[in-house]
Design a protein around this motif. Structure first.
Motif, mmCIF file in Angstrom:
data_model
loop_
_atom_site.group_PDB
_atom_site.id
_atom_site.type_symbol
_atom_site.label_atom_id
_atom_site.label_comp_id
_atom_site.label_asym_id
_atom_site.label_seq_id
_atom_site.Cartn_x
_atom_site.Cartn_y
_atom_site.Cartn_z
ATOM 1 N N VAL A 105 -3.529 -13.135 -8.112
ATOM 2 C CA VAL A 105 -3.492 -12.895 -9.216
ATOM 3 C C VAL A 105 -5.102 -13.368 -9.679
ATOM 4 N N GLY A 106 -5.029 -12.270 -10.491
ATOM 5 C CA GLY A 106 -6.133 -12.919 -11.556
ATOM 6 C C GLY A 106 -5.284 -12.824 -13.083
ATOM 7 N N ALA A 117 8.008 -12.254 -7.370
ATOM 8 C CA ALA A 117 6.866 -11.298 -6.618
ATOM 9 C C ALA A 117 5.830 -12.403 -5.960
ATOM 10 N N LEU A 118 5.511 -13.541 -6.516
ATOM 11 C CA LEU A 118 4.430 -14.125 -6.343
ATOM 12 C C LEU A 118 4.342 -15.301 -5.225
ATOM 13 N N ALA A 119 5.330 -15.236 -4.304
ATOM 14 C CA ALA A 119 5.353 -16.390 -3.095
ATOM 15 C C ALA A 119 4.772 -16.477 -2.224
ATOM 16 N N ALA A 178 4.724 -5.003 -8.875
ATOM 17 C CA ALA A 178 5.693 -6.041 -7.408
ATOM 18 C C ALA A 178 6.912 -3.931 -7.583
ATOM 19 N N ALA A 179 7.037 -3.310 -8.438
ATOM 20 C CA ALA A 179 8.118 -2.309 -7.989
ATOM 21 C C ALA A 179 7.299 -1.540 -7.242
ATOM 22 N N GLU A 187 0.839 -21.822 -14.224
ATOM 23 C CA GLU A 187 2.744 -22.380 -13.148
ATOM 24 C C GLU A 187 3.494 -21.893 -13.741
ATOM 25 N N SER A 188 3.128 -20.671 -14.854
ATOM 26 C CA SER A 188 5.057 -19.946 -14.977
ATOM 27 C C SER A 188 4.527 -18.493 -14.835
ATOM 28 N N VAL A 189 3.371 -17.960 -14.414
ATOM 29 C CA VAL A 189 3.531 -17.053 -14.058
ATOM 30 C C VAL A 189 3.681 -16.855 -12.426
ATOM 31 N N ALA A 190 3.017 -18.170 -11.767
ATOM 32 C CA ALA A 190 3.722 -18.000 -10.976
ATOM 33 C C ALA A 190 4.643 -18.278 -9.802
#
Length: 331
Positions: free
Chosen positions: A77-78, A114-116, A66-67, A107-110
């Motif tokens: 995201v896959g 940065a994944l909003a 994301a940076a 759910e945890s990664v989401a």
């Protein structure tokens, strides 16, 4: 077209952020529609640490991606993860990551900031590799195919009627855990005589040692392959045994769903002809029915980046609602 290409130029269209989670590494990349990896990040997997530490490493990879300047083009995201997985719940229970048992990975990664508003999709790592080889690699143009990863274990995925087949929970095509030897050695999965206990790189090494092979330094499948190329009988016999078991599994799959190509990647596939020659020879023996006469086995084309490319392919194509989570947790 190939997953091992990389580029630094701006994308021509939407990007997918891909993650490949395994027992030794957590890899990430931004992938364009042609399967080109534009930006990478990687962390070692803290496989023996807590669930939170593991998730922290995944979040570090996402943060590194994301940076970069291309993040604004990312639309989904896959994730390709070691399994077993459960697509219906978005959970994973990797055999080689003890702290993650029924872990809510999607759910945890989401919930990473940065994944909003970006969807997160999960697949098994071998299924992701299958998607990559079908879209960009050796299974391209085939409507029915089997793709395998033969390494420390044996993973596989299926393409049926032109589409990657996930199965009810995302574990379809789990060829490494069909029984080849009914009275064989116990497998960590709980069964006996699984293909993985005979055809994996670990099994090849173990069998070569049992036959008297003397490793020069490191005892692994690559060293056994070198010995086989030098004509050492024990090494040749170990590869022949593994290839015979794998050929039987491929032929059984072909008889069941009528595939016409089997694509084999992973570390053992890098052994070359000492592996593929006996594999093709034994396949001719086991694929005996007339409708299997055109069945071929070929090396994978995409190499170690196939999991990332495949996770991007699947996320780009869209997934069933139960396998997708948005950042607010709504399914």
């Amino acid at each position: 077209m190939s997953s091992h290409r990389s580029a630094a130029s701006p994308p021509s269209g939407d990007l997918i952020a891909a993650l490949d989670i395994g027992g030794t590494k957590i890899a990430g990349a931004l992938v364009d529609r042609d399967g080109v990896l534009l930006h990478r990040a990687r962390r070692a997997t803290p496989a023996q640490e807590s669930a939170d530490a593991l998730l922290g490493a995944v979040h570090e990879v996402v943060s590194a991606l994301a940076a970069g300047p291309l993040w604004g083009a990312v639309r989904a995201v896959g994730i390709g993860s070691a399994g077993p997985i459960d697509l219906t719940r978005g959970t994973v229970s990797p055999v080689n990551i003890p702290a993650w048992r029924d872990f809510p990975l999607v759910e945890s990664v989401a919930r990473h900031p940065a994944l909003a508003h970006r969807q997160v999709m999960l697949a098994g790592d071998a299924v992701a590799m299958t998607a990559a080889e079908h879209r960009h690699g050796a299974a391209r143009g085939h409507k029915n195919a089997l793709c395998l990863v033969v390494s420390t274990g044996v993973g596989a995925g299926l393409v049926i009627n032109g589409s990657v087949h996930h199965g009810l929970t995302g574990n379809a095509g789990h060829l490494g855990h069909i029984s080849i030897d009914f009275d064989g050695e116990p497998c960590p999965c709980g069964a006996k005589g699984c293909l993985e206990t005979i055809a994996s790189g670990t099994a090849i090494t173990r069998h070569a040692l049992a036959l008297g092979w003397q490793p020069p330094l490191t005892a692994d499948a690559a060293a056994v392959a070198a010995a086989a190329r030098a004509g050492e009988a024990a090494a040749l016999a170990a590869f022949d045994r593994a290839a015979r078991a794998l050929a039987a599994g491929i032929a059984a799959t072909a008889a069941l769903v009528e595939i016409d190509i089997a694509v084999v990647g992973g570390g053992v596939a890098q052994s070359g002809e000492v592996f593929f020659e006996p594999l093709a020879r034994h396949l001719r023996r086991y694929a005996a029915m007339p409708f299997l006469q055109d069945l071929r086995v070929v090396p994978a084309e995409l190499g170690p980046d196939a999991g990332l490319v495949g996770a991007a392919v699947l996320a780009s194509a869209g997934v069933p609602p139960a396998t997708t989570v948005l950042v607010d947790g709504a399914r």
